[in-house]
Design a protein around this motif. Structure first.
Motif, mmCIF file in Angstrom:
data_model
loop_
_atom_site.group_PDB
_atom_site.id
_atom_site.type_symbol
_atom_site.label_atom_id
_atom_site.label_comp_id
_atom_site.label_asym_id
_atom_site.label_seq_id
_atom_site.Cartn_x
_atom_site.Cartn_y
_atom_site.Cartn_z
ATOM 1 N N HIS A 48 0.814 -1.213 0.000
ATOM 2 C CA HIS A 48 0.000 0.000 0.000
ATOM 3 C C HIS A 48 0.855 1.274 0.000
ATOM 4 O O HIS A 48 0.424 2.307 -0.511
ATOM 5 C CB HIS A 48 -0.942 0.010 1.211
ATOM 6 C CG HIS A 48 -2.102 -0.920 1.067
ATOM 7 N ND1 HIS A 48 -1.957 -2.286 1.077
ATOM 8 C CD2 HIS A 48 -3.428 -0.688 0.885
ATOM 9 C CE1 HIS A 48 -3.143 -2.859 0.930
ATOM 10 N NE2 HIS A 48 -4.043 -1.912 0.807
ATOM 11 N N ASP A 49 2.041 1.200 0.592
ATOM 12 C CA ASP A 49 2.868 2.404 0.710
ATOM 13 C C ASP A 49 4.269 1.987 1.129
ATOM 14 O O ASP A 49 4.522 0.813 1.433
ATOM 15 C CB ASP A 49 2.264 3.358 1.737
ATOM 16 C CG ASP A 49 2.633 4.819 1.478
ATOM 17 O OD1 ASP A 49 3.618 5.050 0.749
ATOM 18 O OD2 ASP A 49 1.951 5.703 2.018
ATOM 19 N N TYR A 50 5.185 2.955 1.140
ATOM 20 C CA TYR A 50 6.521 2.713 1.678
ATOM 21 C C TYR A 50 6.967 3.972 2.416
ATOM 22 O O TYR A 50 6.642 5.093 2.034
ATOM 23 C CB TYR A 50 7.514 2.340 0.571
ATOM 24 C CG TYR A 50 7.774 3.441 -0.435
ATOM 25 C CD1 TYR A 50 8.831 4.343 -0.261
ATOM 26 C CD2 TYR A 50 6.957 3.584 -1.558
ATOM 27 C CE1 TYR A 50 9.052 5.356 -1.170
ATOM 28 C CE2 TYR A 50 7.183 4.586 -2.479
ATOM 29 C CZ TYR A 50 8.231 5.480 -2.283
ATOM 30 O OH TYR A 50 8.449 6.483 -3.178
ATOM 31 N N VAL A 51 7.705 3.797 3.511
ATOM 32 C CA VAL A 51 8.186 4.890 4.350
ATOM 33 C C VAL A 51 9.643 4.613 4.672
ATOM 34 O O VAL A 51 10.012 3.473 4.990
ATOM 35 C CB VAL A 51 7.357 5.015 5.651
ATOM 36 C CG1 VAL A 51 7.932 6.118 6.548
ATOM 37 C CG2 VAL A 51 5.893 5.291 5.333
ATOM 38 N N LEU A 52 10.483 5.659 4.601
ATOM 39 C CA LEU A 52 11.899 5.515 4.919
ATOM 40 C C LEU A 52 12.112 5.648 6.426
ATOM 41 O O LEU A 52 11.510 6.511 7.078
ATOM 42 C CB LEU A 52 12.717 6.570 4.171
ATOM 43 C CG LEU A 52 12.656 6.477 2.638
ATOM 44 C CD1 LEU A 52 13.464 7.606 2.018
ATOM 45 C CD2 LEU A 52 13.156 5.122 2.149
ATOM 46 N N LYS A 53 12.987 4.803 6.975
ATOM 47 C CA LYS A 53 13.209 4.792 8.420
ATOM 48 C C LYS A 53 13.799 6.112 8.925
ATOM 49 O O LYS A 53 13.505 6.539 10.046
ATOM 50 C CB LYS A 53 14.135 3.636 8.809
ATOM 51 C CG LYS A 53 13.487 2.270 8.747
ATOM 52 C CD LYS A 53 14.442 1.201 9.232
ATOM 53 C CE LYS A 53 13.810 -0.190 9.195
ATOM 54 N NZ LYS A 53 14.738 -1.228 9.675
ATOM 55 N N HIS A 54 14.647 6.761 8.099
ATOM 56 C CA HIS A 54 15.275 7.980 8.587
ATOM 57 C C HIS A 54 14.327 9.181 8.508
ATOM 58 O O HIS A 54 14.658 10.279 8.931
ATOM 59 C CB HIS A 54 16.564 8.275 7.791
ATOM 60 C CG HIS A 54 16.308 8.509 6.322
ATOM 61 N ND1 HIS A 54 16.410 7.493 5.403
ATOM 62 C CD2 HIS A 54 15.953 9.621 5.637
ATOM 63 C CE1 HIS A 54 16.138 7.986 4.187
ATOM 64 N NE2 HIS A 54 15.866 9.283 4.314
ATOM 65 N N ASN A 55 13.108 8.969 7.972
ATOM 66 C CA ASN A 55 12.112 10.043 7.912
ATOM 67 C C ASN A 55 10.731 9.443 8.171
ATOM 68 O O ASN A 55 9.869 9.399 7.301
ATOM 69 C CB ASN A 55 12.156 10.729 6.545
ATOM 70 C CG ASN A 55 11.237 11.950 6.504
ATOM 71 O OD1 ASN A 55 10.922 12.531 7.544
ATOM 72 N ND2 ASN A 55 10.822 12.323 5.306
ATOM 73 N N PRO A 56 10.485 8.966 9.433
ATOM 74 C CA PRO A 56 9.250 8.231 9.725
ATOM 75 C C PRO A 56 8.059 9.125 10.091
ATOM 76 O O PRO A 56 7.049 8.629 10.584
ATOM 77 C CB PRO A 56 9.653 7.372 10.920
ATOM 78 C CG PRO A 56 10.647 8.221 11.651
ATOM 79 C CD PRO A 56 11.391 9.009 10.603
#
Length: 505
Positions: free
Chosen positions: A108-116
């Motif tokens: 459904h989506d993706y999120v980067l760990k360094h910008n949560p």
């Protein structure tokens, strides 16, 4: 997290992450954003499959790369288990091509760990979209079911008319036979023909009551006598490789039902069992008295040693026109279900491929003093108190509303959660709400939350099928403590519950 949209309530999140520290940071980010959630962390395929089998999750958050495991494999495992559960990649490094591939695979989506920072809103949006999609699919299935039943109503009306015309001679010929002959054998044959004609007319009327939901004549049905009649009727239908075993029930075992309908229901199930046994096997018919929920029940079991059914077949078993037989109509089991429910009972089935099937028909046991007991049970008369009744089953909605009105209450009826809120907005708040756990557009829990926001603080009675999954009452705030009433609805229990709820206000 955005505050728009319906409240999510308490949610469950499965985290596929090999680093406990990274998982802890993500948990803090979500909790600080205001999400009410519990978390389970796994880092390999075996644990993930075990957790998915053990409980239901609202969403899965997964790292992209892990030792011996990958987010792509985790996504594949989830899609095999339940395609409707949303999946979000949360990765330290994720290039554009990898992100596009993940979305194409069903993420459904993706999120980067360094910008949560975007993670809470992404989680909330994905869960709301998944719930909306499930509600839409459920509404579409209900619409298709209604359309099929409309077609069935037209079919039943036409067949009922034609059957009654065809069966009319069976009621006339026996009298003619009696006038032409004094032979006792001929007279007995005439009596058999006349009885078949009368039962046939009752079956034609039952076809109409099946789609109209009307009540047919009930009588005291002895289970022992019923089993004997079914055994005689099946003698000519039993192939050589099938053995019929009828366990004699207790002589005092009886129910209140329409004899013809109940007999036809048993014959239908027995014939299905015979057809499901291409190899030598046993068809068993038995009955027993049970005590459940403070009530006495009669459970009739029809068991075969046939080919059995898989989960997909079981899920569609009572769908109109669904059949696995080449010449089947797909109406027999649905008719049995309606007959049982119309008499205050229910039907259930247990089956495994290659291991046969067992159908259980459960009806309230007839008590010796049924009528006297009903006369002795008195309920307080209503004083025009408003009672909101929300139920998608039009037959049950009408019956409950009419019963409450006859008792002196003022029912406010709605077929779904959205209609209920419109009625409350125009007519004011009720004293009590009676809500089916399986309503459309708004869930029972969401409707109770919406009513509370509008100032309703009265008791809530939830109608629930014991076989359905539990209602998530943990999503409700303190102060709302619904009371569960089992389906099929027993009016005496409903009146007593309403009386007690008003007394507690």
């Amino acid at each position: 997290m955005p505050r728009t949209g319906a409240p999510l309530g308490s949610i469950s999140i499965l985290m596929v992450e090999d680093c406990p520290e990274d998982a802890e940071l993500l948990v803090e980010q979500l909790l600080d954003a205001g999400l009410e959630a519990d978390f389970v962390r796994v880092d390999n395929a075996g644990d993930m499959r075990a957790e998915l089998a053990r409980r239901n999750f609202d969403i899965v958050l997964s790292d992209l790369a892990m030792p011996g495991f990958s987010g792509h494999e985790a996504l594949r495992i989830l899609r095999e288990h339940d395609p409707g559960v949303p999946f979000i990649f949360v990765s330290g490094t994720m290039g554009e091509e990898t992100a596009v591939q993940a979305l194409q695979e069903g993420a459904h989506d993706y999120v980067l760990k360094h910008n949560p920072v975007r993670l809470p809103s992404a989680v909330a949006r994905a869960i709301r979209e998944a719930r909306g999609e499930r509600e839409r699919e459920r509404a579409e299935k209900e619409l298709m079911r209604a359309q099929r039943l409309d077609s069935l109503a037209m079919l039943a009306a036409g067949l009922s008319h034609d059957l009654r015309n065809i069966l009319q001679p069976l009621l006339i010929v026996p009298d003619l036979l009696a006038s032409y002959s004094d032979d006792p054998k001929i007279r007995r044959l005439g009596n058999v023909i006349a009885e078949s004609g009368r039962r046939g007319h009752e079956m034609a009327e039952s076809m109409l009551s099946f789609v109209r939901g009307s009540r047919v004549k009930r009588e005291s049905v002895s289970i022992a006598a019923l089993f004997h009649a079914v055994q005689l009727l099946l003698q000519g239908s039993l192939p050589r490789h099938v053995t019929l075993v009828v366990e004699p029930p207790a002589e005092d075992l009886a129910v209140q039902a329409n004899y013809t309908e109940f007999q036809q229901c048993l014959i239908n199930l027995c014939l299905n069992g015979i057809q499901a046994m291409p190899r030598p096997g046993t068809l068993s018919l038995s009955a027993q008295r049970l005590r459940e929920g403070g009530e006495d029940w009669v459970a009739v079991l029809v068991s075969d040693q046939g080919i059995g059914m898989d989960e997909q077949t079981l899920a569609q078993l009572f769908t109109p026109f669904f059949t696995t037989k080449q010449q089947g109509s797909g109406l027999g089991l649905l008719s049995c279900k309606r007959i049982l429910e119309a008499n205050g009972g229910r039907i259930s089935v247990h089956s495994l491929p290659g291991d046969g099937s067992t159908f259980e028909l459960r009806l309230p046991a007839q008590r010796v003093a049924d009528e006297a007991g009903a006369a002795d049970e008195n309920f307080a008369e209503g004083q025009g108190q408003r009672i909101l009744v929300v139920d998608g089953d039009s037959t049950r909605l009408s019956l409950v509303a009419n019963a409450l009105a006859s008792q002196g209450y003022d029912p406010m009826v709605a077929s779904d959660g959205a209609a209920a809120l419109r009625i409350v907005a125009s007519d004011g708040l009720p004293r009590i709400a009676i809500v089916d756990s399986d309503i459309l557009l708004l869930s029972a829990v969401s409707l109770m939350l919406a009513l509370r926001e509008r100032g309703f603080d009265g008791p809530v009675l939830i109608l629930k099928d014991p076989a359905q999954p539990p209602v998530r009452f943990q999503d409700l705030p303190p102060g709302i403590e619904p009371r569960l009433l089992g389906k099929p609805v027993q009016m005496s229990q409903l009146f007593r519950a309403v009386e007690e709820a008003l007394a507690s206000c």
